[in-house]
Design an enzyme around this catalytic site. Structure first.
Site, mmCIF file in Angstrom:
data_model
loop_
_atom_site.group_PDB
_atom_site.id
_atom_site.type_symbol
_atom_site.label_atom_id
_atom_site.label_comp_id
_atom_site.label_asym_id
_atom_site.label_seq_id
_atom_site.Cartn_x
_atom_site.Cartn_y
_atom_site.Cartn_z
ATOM 1 N N LYS A 1 -1.029 -14.829 -11.883
ATOM 2 C CA LYS A 1 -2.359 -14.038 -11.892
ATOM 3 C C LYS A 1 -3.362 -15.190 -12.064
ATOM 4 O O LYS A 1 -4.528 -15.229 -11.500
ATOM 5 C CB LYS A 1 -2.621 -12.940 -12.866
ATOM 6 C CG LYS A 1 -1.572 -11.752 -12.318
ATOM 7 C CD LYS A 1 -1.725 -11.422 -10.791
ATOM 8 C CE LYS A 1 -0.896 -10.077 -10.406
ATOM 9 N NZ LYS A 1 -1.096 -9.599 -9.266
ATOM 10 N N ARG B 1 2.109 2.789 -2.379
ATOM 11 C CA ARG B 1 2.112 3.517 -3.678
ATOM 12 C C ARG B 1 0.826 3.008 -4.600
ATOM 13 O O ARG B 1 0.448 1.569 -4.282
ATOM 14 C CB ARG B 1 3.301 3.473 -4.395
ATOM 15 C CG ARG B 1 3.980 2.173 -4.954
ATOM 16 C CD ARG B 1 5.193 2.570 -6.022
ATOM 17 N NE ARG B 1 5.779 1.417 -6.199
ATOM 18 C CZ ARG B 1 6.674 0.749 -5.637
ATOM 19 N NH1 ARG B 1 7.160 1.003 -4.336
ATOM 20 N NH2 ARG B 1 7.012 -0.720 -5.824
ATOM 21 N N ILE C 1 -3.416 -0.161 -15.592
ATOM 22 C CA ILE C 1 -3.792 0.928 -14.681
ATOM 23 C C ILE C 1 -2.512 1.891 -14.548
ATOM 24 O O ILE C 1 -1.149 1.355 -14.395
ATOM 25 C CB ILE C 1 -3.907 0.195 -13.390
ATOM 26 C CG1 ILE C 1 -5.121 -0.811 -13.374
ATOM 27 C CG2 ILE C 1 -4.268 1.340 -12.216
ATOM 28 C CD1 ILE C 1 -6.513 -0.063 -13.996
ATOM 29 N N ALA D 1 0.754 -1.342 -0.007
ATOM 30 C CA ALA D 1 0.130 -0.036 -0.258
ATOM 31 C C ALA D 1 1.042 1.367 -0.066
ATOM 32 O O ALA D 1 0.295 2.279 0.247
ATOM 33 C CB ALA D 1 -1.011 0.046 1.172
ATOM 34 N N TYR E 1 4.271 -13.598 -15.188
ATOM 35 C CA TYR E 1 3.401 -12.887 -14.638
ATOM 36 C C TYR E 1 1.893 -13.442 -14.717
ATOM 37 O O TYR E 1 1.082 -13.545 -13.683
ATOM 38 C CB TYR E 1 3.257 -11.448 -15.063
ATOM 39 C CG TYR E 1 2.577 -10.405 -14.330
ATOM 40 C CD1 TYR E 1 2.533 -10.006 -13.135
ATOM 41 C CD2 TYR E 1 1.439 -9.802 -15.265
ATOM 42 C CE1 TYR E 1 1.930 -9.055 -12.606
ATOM 43 C CE2 TYR E 1 0.434 -8.730 -14.623
ATOM 44 C CZ TYR E 1 0.853 -8.441 -13.317
ATOM 45 O OH TYR E 1 0.148 -7.665 -12.845
HETATM 46 P P1 NAP Z 1 3.450 -0.807 -7.914
HETATM 47 O O1 NAP Z 1 3.073 0.597 -7.969
HETATM 48 O O2 NAP Z 1 4.668 -1.222 -8.193
HETATM 49 O O3 NAP Z 1 3.144 -0.985 -6.182
HETATM 50 C C1 NAP Z 1 3.619 -2.583 -5.826
HETATM 51 C C2 NAP Z 1 3.476 -2.520 -4.248
HETATM 52 O O4 NAP Z 1 3.761 -3.742 -3.905
HETATM 53 C C3 NAP Z 1 4.546 -1.239 -3.636
HETATM 54 O O5 NAP Z 1 3.716 -0.571 -2.508
HETATM 55 C C4 NAP Z 1 5.560 -2.114 -3.069
HETATM 56 O O6 NAP Z 1 6.196 -1.905 -1.704
HETATM 57 C C5 NAP Z 1 4.706 -3.456 -2.690
HETATM 58 N N1 NAP Z 1 5.383 -4.771 -2.640
HETATM 59 C C6 NAP Z 1 6.321 -5.430 -3.697
HETATM 60 N N2 NAP Z 1 6.669 -6.200 -3.310
HETATM 61 C C7 NAP Z 1 6.422 -6.547 -1.853
HETATM 62 C C8 NAP Z 1 6.730 -7.413 -0.768
HETATM 63 N N3 NAP Z 1 7.513 -8.789 -1.122
HETATM 64 N N4 NAP Z 1 6.062 -7.675 0.173
HETATM 65 C C9 NAP Z 1 5.381 -6.446 0.683
HETATM 66 N N5 NAP Z 1 4.890 -5.510 -0.386
HETATM 67 C C10 NAP Z 1 5.869 -5.430 -1.704
HETATM 68 O O7 NAP Z 1 2.313 -1.921 -8.343
HETATM 69 P P2 NAP Z 1 0.773 -1.595 -8.856
HETATM 70 O O8 NAP Z 1 0.599 -1.360 -10.254
HETATM 71 O O9 NAP Z 1 0.068 -0.658 -7.784
HETATM 72 O O10 NAP Z 1 0.271 -3.156 -8.694
HETATM 73 C C11 NAP Z 1 -0.340 -3.454 -7.445
HETATM 74 C C12 NAP Z 1 -1.314 -4.995 -7.557
HETATM 75 O O11 NAP Z 1 -1.954 -4.762 -8.821
HETATM 76 C C13 NAP Z 1 -0.033 -5.985 -8.304
HETATM 77 O O12 NAP Z 1 -0.486 -7.152 -7.725
HETATM 78 C C14 NAP Z 1 -0.296 -5.972 -9.698
HETATM 79 O O13 NAP Z 1 0.243 -7.203 -10.095
HETATM 80 C C15 NAP Z 1 -1.686 -5.588 -9.783
HETATM 81 N N6 NAP Z 1 -1.913 -5.281 -11.198
HETATM 82 C C16 NAP Z 1 -1.363 -3.725 -11.553
HETATM 83 C C17 NAP Z 1 -1.856 -3.637 -12.969
HETATM 84 C C18 NAP Z 1 -1.399 -2.270 -13.416
HETATM 85 O O14 NAP Z 1 -1.370 -1.995 -14.547
HETATM 86 N N7 NAP Z 1 -0.615 -1.297 -12.667
HETATM 87 C C19 NAP Z 1 -2.625 -4.311 -13.901
HETATM 88 C C20 NAP Z 1 -3.132 -5.270 -13.305
HETATM 89 C C21 NAP Z 1 -2.705 -5.812 -11.976
HETATM 90 P P3 NAP Z 1 7.692 -1.828 -1.683
HETATM 91 O O15 NAP Z 1 8.231 -0.766 -2.568
HETATM 92 O O16 NAP Z 1 7.717 -1.354 -0.274
HETATM 93 O O17 NAP Z 1 8.002 -3.239 -1.602
#
Ligand code: NAP
Length: 243
Positions: A155, A11, A184, A9, A151
């Site tokens: 999922k 970002r 997103i 959470a 990936y």
């Molecule tokens: P993001 O901006 O890269 O943020 C990822 C978050 O996960 C960060 O808060 C990071 O914090 C945390 N994180 C990563 N590894 C971790 C670990 N081992 N333990 C605890 N926290 C961890 O990603 P996002 O785009 O918001 O994506 C969030 C979710 O939505 C993911 O599951 C992704 O697969 C899914 N999703 C995203 C998209 C998209 O287009 N963005 C599309 C479909 C699905 P730290 O930096 O502190 O590790």
């Protein structure tokens, strides 16, 4: 006050979910693994807006760290009502180039991490005979994107575990659903090269990338009473990408 734990959470989508659920009246637990200052910023914004929350550092791929996180939440709030399993990573690599480290890290965070958090949270929810787990999936689970075999496999696993966990946990009043976003606009998308990003944009019928708030709105809706009869479902939120 109900309590929501949101992994990853600091970002992006997780941050938007934490802010939205705080605005909905939940005490929110902001989990992160490395980005301490970003996580603090999220907490500050929640507190500034009259919400309640706490930070909890834990690498979700480490079972002991997850157990400690859940213990800390229980010591602070005494209950967990919602878990948003959101922390995830994307590592685009073509099969020929795929290395073991990438494979293991994606499996550890995107699959094992979801199991660890769901298990530890459900063990607390089951005492109350009430709870909700929302797993962040991706449209990539069902829509093939070259370079994303690992990936998409993680999922796909999220969608499958959502269905089976929902069946197992329903007798204990715990519902399990998933949200499968398309593209997103977060740092994950910003890291894609411009050329590729334009190609993705052209493939979205609604003509725009989604926002983290679009996803947070769906998570908020799933938490509301209007969805209390829904379990085991994966809601696709992709601007028509998968049509
Ligand atoms: P993001 O901006 O890269 O943020 C990822 C978050 O996960 C960060 O808060 C990071 O914090 C945390 N994180 C990563 N590894 C971790 C670990 N081992 N333990 C605890 N926290 C961890 O990603 P996002 O785009 O918001 O994506 C969030 C979710 O939505 C993911 O599951 C992704 O697969 C899914 N999703 C995203 C998209 C998209 O287009 N963005 C599309 C479909 C699905 P730290 O930096 O502190 O590790």
């Amino acid at each position: 006050m109900k309590v929501a734990v949101i992994t990853g959470a600091s970002r992006g989508i997780g941050r938007a979910c934490a802010e939205r659920l705080a605005a909905d009246g939940y005490a929110v637990v902001i989990n992160y693994s490395r980005s301490e200052s970003q996580a603090l910023e999220v907490l500050r914004s929640i507190l500034d807006n009259g919400g309640t929350g706490m930070l909890c550092r834990a690498d979700v791929s480490d079972l002991k760290a997850v157990q400690n996180m859940i213990r800390k939440v229980m010591n602070t709030y005494g209950q967990i009502d919602v878990l948003v399993n959101n922390a995830g990573i994307v590592r685009d690599e073509y099969l020929f180039m795929l290395n073991e480290e990438t494979l293991n890290r994606c499996m550890d965070i995107n699959v094992k991490g979801y199991f660890y958090c769901a298990q530890q949270a459900a063990l607390k929810m089951f005492r109350k005979k009430e709870g909700l787990i929302i797993n962040m999936s991706s449209v990539s689970a069902g829509t093939a994107i070259a370079g994303q075999s690992v990936y998409s496999a993680t999922k796909g696993a999220v969608n499958s575990m959502t269905r089976t966990m929902a069946k197992e946990l329903a007798p204990y009043g715990i519902r399990v659903n998933a949200v499968a976003p398309g593209f997103i606009k977060t740092e994950m998308i910003d890291s894609i090269p411009d050329e590729k990003r334009d190609e993705y944009l052209n493939s979205i019928p609604l003509g725009r990338f989604g926002t983290a708030e679009d996803v947070a709105n769906m998570v908020s809706m799933l938490c509301s009473d209007s969805c209390s009869y829904m379990t085991g479902q994966t809601i696709v939120l992709d601007g028509g990408l998968s049509l």
